[in-house]
Design an enzyme around this catalytic site. Structure first.
Site, PDB file in Angstrom:
ATOM      1  CB  CYS A  50      -9.484  -2.807  -7.994  1.00  0.00           C
ATOM      2  SG  CYS A  50      -9.979  -4.583  -7.994  1.00  0.00           S
TER       3      CYS A  50
HETATM    4  O1  KQY Z   1      -8.950  -3.961  -4.754  1.00  0.00           O
HETATM    5  C1  KQY Z   1      -8.505  -5.564  -5.403  1.00  0.00           C
HETATM    6  N1  KQY Z   1      -9.299  -6.349  -5.630  1.00  0.00           N
HETATM    7  C2  KQY Z   1      -7.330  -5.318  -5.917  1.00  0.00           C
HETATM    8  C3  KQY Z   1      -7.014  -5.672  -6.698  1.00  0.00           C
HETATM    9  C4  KQY Z   1      -5.412  -5.758  -6.920  1.00  0.00           C
HETATM   10  C5  KQY Z   1      -4.500  -5.248  -7.729  1.00  0.00           C
HETATM   11  C6  KQY Z   1      -3.008  -5.397  -8.100  1.00  0.00           C
HETATM   12  N2  KQY Z   1      -2.317  -5.783  -9.258  1.00  0.00           N
END
Ligand code: KQY
Length: 365
Positions: free
Chosen positions: A357
Site C-alpha cells: 500500500c
Molecule cells: O492500498 C492499500 N491497501 C491501502 C491502504 C490504505 C489505508 C488508509 N488508511
C-alpha cells in the site's frame, strides 16, 4: 513536455505490466499525519525508512515529502534514496500514485485516476484529500511522462492486481461500492478497466479482508507471483474473522480461468493471529472528527500478501507473530529467483495498510 493524451492506453498499444516485470524504480511518500500514525508518526517513519532501505538494495527509490520534513527525511534515508518535495495528505502511494502502462517499444505513460480517500464523504478515511489528488499528475510531470486523465473514475491502485497478460483481479465490494463510482454500472466499470489497462479477463472476488478500511482492496487478499500463479491470504481457523471471506475467495479463484484460459495455481499463505490496536497505541493517536477513528481494540487486517515485488527482491511484512517465519519460507519458495526480505511493519498496519500500500512501481521503459 508531458502531454495529456485523449485516446485510451488500449488504442495506443499500452498495457499495465505485472509487478514482477522489470522496474525503473519505486515511489513512496513520507508519513506525517498524526491522526493516522501514533506518537507524531515517529514509529511509522522508522518503519517507512526500513522499507525504503530494503527496496533500495534492489532498485532506485524516490520518496516524496512536504517541504517542512525534507531535511529530516534526507537525514534518515539511505543516500541511495532520492528525496523530493511532494505534498500529500497521507502516505499511501499505491492508491495515490499513478498506474503506469507500457508499450512494446519501451514507452511508459501514466494513468491519473480519481481519488476520494477511500469513499469520499460517505465512509472515506479523512478530509480533505486535495493534495493526494494531485500526486499522480505531479509524479508524471517530474518524470516528463504522458498522462491519461481518468479523474472522473475513482480507482485506487490497491484495488487491482494484474498479471501483465490480460488478467485483472479485484473485488466487487470495493470497485462496485456506491462510495466510489455510483454513476457507473458494472459493465461500464469493466469497460474502463479493459480500455485503460488493456485487460481481457476480470476476475471478481466477492469481498476483501474484514477491517481493512478500504472497502475490500484486493492487495490484502491475493497477489500474482507470476502469470498463472496466485498467492492468497488464508486461515483454517473458523473463529478467525477472515475465515468466511478467504474461503469464499479461494472457492471463486479455483473456478476461474485467466485471460490465457489457464486454471490458476493457488498458494494459501496463513495470516497472523487477529491483531487489534492496543490501549497504549490508541492513546497516542491524535483525534480528529474528519478522520477514521482508531480506538483501542479496533481490529486491523494483517496479511503477508501485502508484499512488494522489486527487481530481484520481494519485501514482505512481519508482525512479531509466530507465522512470520512460515511466510518467509513459503514466499522464498514461490519467488525462488528473488531474495525475500522481511521487515516488521506492525506500525504501518496500524495505519491501515502495509508494504504494498505504501509503494508504487514505475516499470522500466
Ligand atoms: O492500498 C492499500 N491497501 C491501502 C491502504 C490504505 C489505508 C488508509 N488508511
Amino acid at each position: 513536455m508531458p502531454n495529456t493524451v485523449t485516446s485510451t492506453p488500449r488504442e495506443d498499444g499500452y498495457r499495465m505490466p505485472g509487478e514482477f516485470e522489470p522496474h525503473a524504480g519505486t515511489w513512496m511518500l513520507w508519513p506525517t499525519r498524526t491522526d493516522t500514525w501514533r506518537l507524531g508518526a515517529k514509529p511509522a517513519q522508522d518503519a517507512f525508512v526500513q522499507v525504503a532501505a530494503a527496496i533500495a538494495e534492489f532498485e532506485p527509490v524516490t520518496i516524496g515529502t512536504a517541504s517542512c520534513q525534507f531535511e529530516h527525511v534526507r537525514n534518515l534515508m539511505p543516500e541511495a534514496v532520492r528525496v523530493v518535495e511532494l505534498s500529500s495528505n497521507d502516505a499511501w502511494m499505491r492508491d495515490i500514485g499513478p498506474t503506469f502502462v507500457v508499450n512494446d517499444k519501451g514507452g511508459v505513460r501514466g494513468i491519473d485516476w480519481g481519488f476520494n480517500a477511500w469513499g469520499g464523504l460517505h465512509g472515506g478515511l479523512y478530509f480533505p484529500w486535495d493534495q493526494d489528488q494531485l500526486v499522480k499528475q505531479k509524479v508524471l510531470e517530474m518524470e516528463c511522462m504522458d498522462r491519461y486523465d481518468l479523474q472522473h473514475f475513482i480507482l485506487e491502485g490497491g484495488a487491482i492486481h494484474v498479471d501483465g497478460e490480460g488478467t485483472l483481479l479485484t473485488t466487487r465490494q470495493c470497485l462496485l461500492h456506491r462510495n466510489r463510482n455510483p454513476h457507473l454500472t458494472k459493465r461500464q466499470i469493466e469497460k474502463l478497466l479493459r480500455d485503460n489497462l488493456n485487460i481481457k479477463k476480470i476476475i471478481w472476488l466477492p469481498g476483501g479482508m474484514r477491517n481493512d478500511e478500504t472497502d475490500g482492496h484486493i492487495d490484502e487478499v491475493a497477489a500474482f507471483v507470476k502469470p498463472g500463479v496466485v498467492v492468497m491470504s488464508w486461515t483454517d481457523d473458523p473463529d478467525d474473522p477472515q475465515y468466511a471471506v478467504l474461503h469464499e475467495a479461494y472457492a471463486r479463484l479455483r473456478r476461474e480461468r485467466d485471460a490465457k484460459g489457464r486454471r490458476l495455481e493457488i498458494h494459501r499463505l496463513p495470516i497472523p493471529a487477529p491483531l487489534a490496536i492496543s490501549d497504549e497505541e490508541a492513546g497516542r493517536i491524535d483525534r480528529s472528527r474528519h478522520s477514521y477513528s482508531r480506538q483501542a481494540g479496533t481490529s486491523f487486517a494483517a496479511t503477508y500478501v501485502n508484499f512488494y515485488i522489486c527487481n530481484g527482491g520481494v519485501v514482505i511484512p512481519a508482525f512479531g507473530d509466530r507465522r512470520d517465519a512460515d511466510a518467509l519460507q513459503l514466499l522464498s519458495r514461490l519467488f525462488r529467483d528473488r531474495k525475500v526480505v522481511q521487515v516488521n511493519t506492525r506500525e504501518i498496519a496500524l495505519g491501515g495498510g502495509n508494504i504494498h500500500c505504501i509503494t508504487q512501481q514505475q516499470p522500466r521503459g
